[in-house]
Design a protein around this motif. Structure first.
Motif, PDB file in Angstrom:
ATOM      1  N   THR B  85     -28.728   0.142 -19.738  1.00 14.00           N
ATOM      2  CA  THR B  85     -28.889   0.390 -18.306  1.00 14.00           C
ATOM      3  C   THR B  85     -29.384  -0.876 -17.594  1.00 14.00           C
ATOM      4  N   THR B  89     -27.392  -2.994 -14.760  1.00 11.88           N
ATOM      5  CA  THR B  89     -28.043  -3.087 -13.459  1.00 11.88           C
ATOM      6  C   THR B  89     -28.386  -4.540 -13.137  1.00 11.88           C
ATOM      7  N   LEU B 137     -37.872  -3.969 -11.199  1.00 15.63           N
ATOM      8  CA  LEU B 137     -37.081  -3.441 -12.311  1.00 15.63           C
ATOM      9  C   LEU B 137     -37.551  -4.005 -13.644  1.00 15.63           C
ATOM     10  N   TRP B 151     -26.176   2.159 -15.354  1.00 13.40           N
ATOM     11  CA  TRP B 151     -26.255   1.472 -14.056  1.00 13.40           C
ATOM     12  C   TRP B 151     -25.600   2.297 -12.966  1.00 13.40           C
ATOM     13  N   TRP B 171     -34.834   2.999 -10.660  1.00  9.57           N
ATOM     14  CA  TRP B 171     -33.459   2.535 -10.476  1.00  9.57           C
ATOM     15  C   TRP B 171     -33.028   2.708  -9.013  1.00  9.57           C
TER      16      TRP B 171
END
Ligand code: CU
Lengths: 306, 632
Positions: B85, B89, B137, B151, B171
């Motif tokens: 992820t 991202t 993040l 993502w 996120w």
């Protein structure tokens, strides 16, 4: 299970074969275009220096027109291959498959004389008969994909999807969840057994029956009913009627344990029962503390659920 | 009224001294924090984005290590899901999109011959917001709180019921940061291109890279609202119990996918279109001729930008939408091959017999053609509904989009860094190191990713943390992982080269490549005011058309930051406009915004109370300080 049990290049069903028959020509055509571009590039670099080519405008125009034609051709070809894939077949076998974090519930509705039943983590299909899989999801999105038989189809909460397929080859194929569905997405597989119609009918009759009498007679049954197991699992013929976990009535007749995790052996059953969280971390079956005697009794009981 | 000092008829040295007095930032940390110079911000943006590239690359290596063998033990499922992820991202939101915008921030004002980007304070704000969003993040990742839902954060997995904790909120909120910063940059670029071009740079003389950034900025402006809507609805579902995506309460799961991909597919073009502009620029310079078919190229860029909005459903071919409707999206998805093809044919015509100098930037352009065209071909395959039902969410798709994104955007970007490095730093990157890095990156990439096509056809799904040994995937995975090490070595060399050349590289001079666009008309690196005298453009390739001396415009004031506004179509001078001075308020506003957004992960009231400091900083930011009206 052989190496090609989960491959789009080894079709064992009509739909996968149709898709593959589109795949190869398209790959050849596009590969040739790619090589042609590289060839022109190489020639262009190789050429002796000079002014920009004279008829470049024409060449660029022609190549663009060619691109348009290829695009139109491929769109039509893919439409023509799609259409029969979703055409309703005559009297298909209907099976409901529901994706759950991280296993599969499989329901065969009653058909003619054959009663309906629910099982889990294994799908069996008769050879040659069209099948309509009704796909649903209990929690998050999953995707049903058995590449040897057909393309994938998502299982989406709140929506009813269906997948049509016709197995043309007997054997054991492997389906695997294709939509990321959380912690154990990687361990959400499903053996798909394609067998001749008569064998399938026998299997079906066996699955519809309650659990084997010899299993219901052993001491492990009481352990199963009295510990938390029965709150989550169903064993038809016993008091266990939970529904948050897979139906275990004919557990031992399956090819694998834990949604494709391990081959179905007595050792695997004992290991899973003792500690499911080490084998498949994060799955929805908690570790139930058991004494050695309880574990042995339970394993014996589970292994008899043929 | 007192006589205002103008640049007309001044001596060069005196002129530069007065320009330096108004345009230079304060020295030291305060100057660094308050500058609104598009070059300083752009450089910072680029460096930060490459930092995120390196971080995302480390995650990729972790994944390759884990998958090198069946039943790998490096990462458990929970960690692996966070890692993939984070990789997606980081690469999409913190590297690819920002780095392309950053290149635009640095280059567009120089290429159109103006002294700063439009809305320079907004531009500074955008950088800070981006930086803080990325930090959020990555700090979450270090605290083992990183998102683990992909993502794309599909609901219901990312919804309140199946995504407990704060991971999915982090996120969604990180998305808000990147939305804000991307929109801010896009607006600035559009206005810069429309209103601040050098006199004479009519629409048909705009450099192709600038056209590309213009189209990209419009795509950003049109695509972002969709993800704003989606991520806001997700946060509301999670935080205050709305049910946008809950089918049990009448919500819809697929709504998320439509909104996400209505943004997500154009996002691919937000990354790709600038890269196309870089390719055109590099080609024109080293082939020593303009790119063949300027008008066709511009139309192809615009066409790509428009078509980008008609493709999103091809990410959803297996969700059970009506077949006929899906076929429409097959057609539109394949149609994107037409403008892309057109551009490739134009580049081939440009290259034909041009005997380009095979410098490192050119090598990256060749690598781009090899790799991107292959990725385009597999793109046509996944655009076909029947083929996609097999290929979707398999490793084939992983191969496909890395070919398109790395081959189609990162290769041109690396070429562009080599190409514009002298402008950025005043020094050239080392050529021999550059060639080695190129070889490793190009070779390593293809060796690492080509086998994934086959893995996908052999049934290997994406986003799996491991696979059982009885499936025949081990060999190719090991091969791919080993090749990934080559690719990583190439990147390491590239970074090393960039680091070293900044100190020890050969001095470049204003125009080391003999290029034709305006950024090469000023010194390397340019002074804070970019151009001592505003150039006047008389052709598409100003430096080549008049190699000896560029005509210049005069009449700008010297006692304040001033730039020239020109008309949208013909770029005729219209007005002189003041350009904002340095300010600390963009930074403070970004800090206030960050506090509000992070706080709002925990309580909806943060939006109310947190808005007060944001409003306060904005008031100070815009407080009128007696700037006189602009003059025509
Ligand atoms: Cu799943």
């Amino acid at each position: 299970m052989n190496g090609a049990a989960q491959s789009a290049l080894a079709p064992g069903g009509a739909e996968a074969a149709a898709i593959l028959s589109l795949f190869w020509p398209v790959t050849a055509l596009l590969g040739a275009i790619w090589l042609a571009v590289l060839l022109v590039l190489a020639l262009g670099l190789w050429r002796r220096p000079g002014a920009a080519p004279r008829r470049a405008g024409l060449a660029v125009g022609a190549a663009t027109a060619g691109t348009v034609l290829v695009v139109i051709g491929l769109t039509l070809a893919s439409y023509l291959v799609t259409r029969p894939l979703s055409a309703a077949a005559e009297a298909p076998l209907v099976v409901q498959v529901q994706g759950r974090q991280w296993w599969w519930q499989v329901t065969y509705p009653a058909e003619g004389d054959a009663p309906g039943f629910t099982t889990a983590n294994e799908l069996r299909l008769p050879l040659g008969r069209p099948v309509r899989l009704e796909l649903a999801a209990a929690d998050v999105i999953h995707s049903f994909w058995v590449p040897n038989l057909a393309g994938k189809q998502d299982m989406i909460p709140g929506r009813d999807n269906a997948l049509l397929l016709t197995p043309r080859q007997a054997g054991i194929f492997r389906a695997q969840c294709a939509e990321f569905c959380g912690m154990q997405h990687a361990r959400m597989a499903l053996p798909v057994v394609v067998q001749p119609a008569a064998e399938f009918a026998r299997w079906r009759a066996g699955q519809a029956a309650p659990a084997a009498a010899e299993a219901l007679a052993v001491a492990g049954r009481q352990v199963f009913e009295s510990r938390q197991c029965s709150a989550c699992h169903t064993v038809r013929g016993s008091e266990a009627a939970g529904s948050t976990g897979p139906d275990l009535t004919h557990l031992a007749s399956r090819e694998t344990l834990g949604a494709g995790l391990l081959p179905m052996t007595r050792g695997a059953l004992a290991a899973w029962t003792a500690d499911p969280q080490t084998l498949k971390p994060g799955n929805n079956m908690p570790l139930v503390p058991l004494t050695a005697d309880e574990l042995q009794a339970l394993t014996e009981f589970l292994a008899l659920l043929r | 009224m007192r006589a205002q000092p103008r640049d007309t008829g001044r001596e060069e040295a005196a002129l530069e001294a007065s320009l330096a007095a108004v345009w230079s930032s304060r020295p030291g940390l305060l100057g660094w924090l308050t500058t609104v110079d598009h070059k300083a911000i752009g450089r910072r943006y680029i460096v930060t984005a490459f930092l995120f590239l390196a971080l995302g690359g480390v995650l990729a290596l972790l994944m390759r290590w884990q998958l090198a063998q069946p039943e790998g033990r490096l990462l458990g499922p929970d960690r692996y899901n966070q890692v993939f992820t984070m990789h997606g991202t980081t690469m999409m939101f913190l590297f690819a999109v920002p780095v392309m915008e950053a290149m635009g921030v640095y280059l567009v004002p120089l290429m159109v011959g103006t002294r700063n980007i439009a809305f320079p304070r907004l531009n500074a704000f955008s950088y800070w917001v981006y930086l803080f969003g990325g930090a959020l993040l990555w700090i979450a990742f270090l605290l083992d709180m990183a998102p683990d839902v992909g993502w794309f954060a599909y609901v219901p997995l990312a919804g309140p019921q199946y995504g407990p904790g704060k991971r999915a909120d982090i996120w969604a909120q990180m998305i808000t940061f990147t939305e804000v910063s991307a929109l801010a940059v896009a607006v600035g670029l559009v206005v810069t291109v429309f209103k601040q071009r050098a006199p004479g740079m009519s629409l048909d003389r705009i450099p192709l890279f600038v056209w590309a950034m213009l189209v990209t900025s419009f795509v950003v402006i049109l695509a972002m609202p969709s993800i704003v809507l989606a991520s806001t609805a997700l946060i509301l579902d999670r935080l205050v119990g709305t049910q946008f995506f809950n089918p049990a309460a009448g919500g819809d799961v697929l709504l998320w996918q439509h909104l996400f991909w209505f943004f997500g597919h154009p996002e691919v073009y937000i990354i790709f279109i600038p890269a196309v502009g870089m390719v055109s620029t590099i080609l024109a310079t080293f082939c020593r001729r303009p790119v063949f078919g300027y008008l066709a190229m511009v139309l192809a860029l615009v066409g790509t930008g428009l078509l980008a909005f008609g493709l999103w459903v091809h990410h959803m071919f297996t969700t059970g939408l009506p077949r006929l409707g899906e076929s429409f999206f097959t057609a539109s998805s394949m149609a994107i091959a037409v403008p892309s093809g057109l551009q490739i044919f134009c580049w081939l015509a440009t290259l034909w017999g041009a005997r380009p100098r095979l410098t490192v930037p050119m090598l990256y352009v060749l690598a781009f053609l090899f790799t991107f065209v292959l990725g385009g071909m597999t793109g046509v395959m996944v655009a076909s509904v029947p083929l996609d039902t097999q290929l979707h969410d398999s490793f084939f798709v992983v191969a496909h989009f890395h070919y398109v994104l790395v081959g189609g955007a990162v290769f041109p970007l690396l070429g562009a860094i080599h190409y514009w490095y002298p402008k950025l730093t005043g020094r050239l990157m080392e050529e021999r190191l550059g060639r080695w890095a190129w070889g490793l990156v190009f070779g390593g990439f293809n060796l690492a990713f080509f086998p994934m096509h086959l893995l996908g056809l052999w049934g290997m799904p994406r986003r799996v943390y491991t696979y059982p040994p009885e499936l025949p995937w081990g060999g190719l995975n090991l091969f791919s992982s080993l090749s990934a090490a080559l690719l990583a070595a190439g990147f390491l060399l590239f970074f090393w080269n960039a680091w070293r050349s900044a100190r020890h590289g050969e001095a470049a001079g204003p125009d080391p490549w003999g290029a034709g666009t305006l950024e090469w008309a000023t010194s390397s690196p340019p002074p804070p005011w970019n151009f001592t005298r505003i150039p006047v453009v008389e052709g598409a390739d100003p430096l080549r058309d008049s190699p000896d001396a560029l005509k210049v415009a005069a009449g700008l004031r010297l006692d304040r930051r001033e730039l020239l506004l020109t008309s949208v179509m013909a770029a005729e001078p219209e007005a002189r406009e003041s350009s904002p001075r340095d300010s600390v308020w963009p930074l403070l506003a970004a800090i206030a915004t960050t506090a509000m957004l992070i706080w709002s992960i925990f309580t909806p009231w943060a939006v109310v109370w947190g808005a007060i400091p944001v409003a306060a900083t904005l008031i100070f930011w815009f407080w009128p300080r007696g700037t006189p009206e602009d003059e025509s």
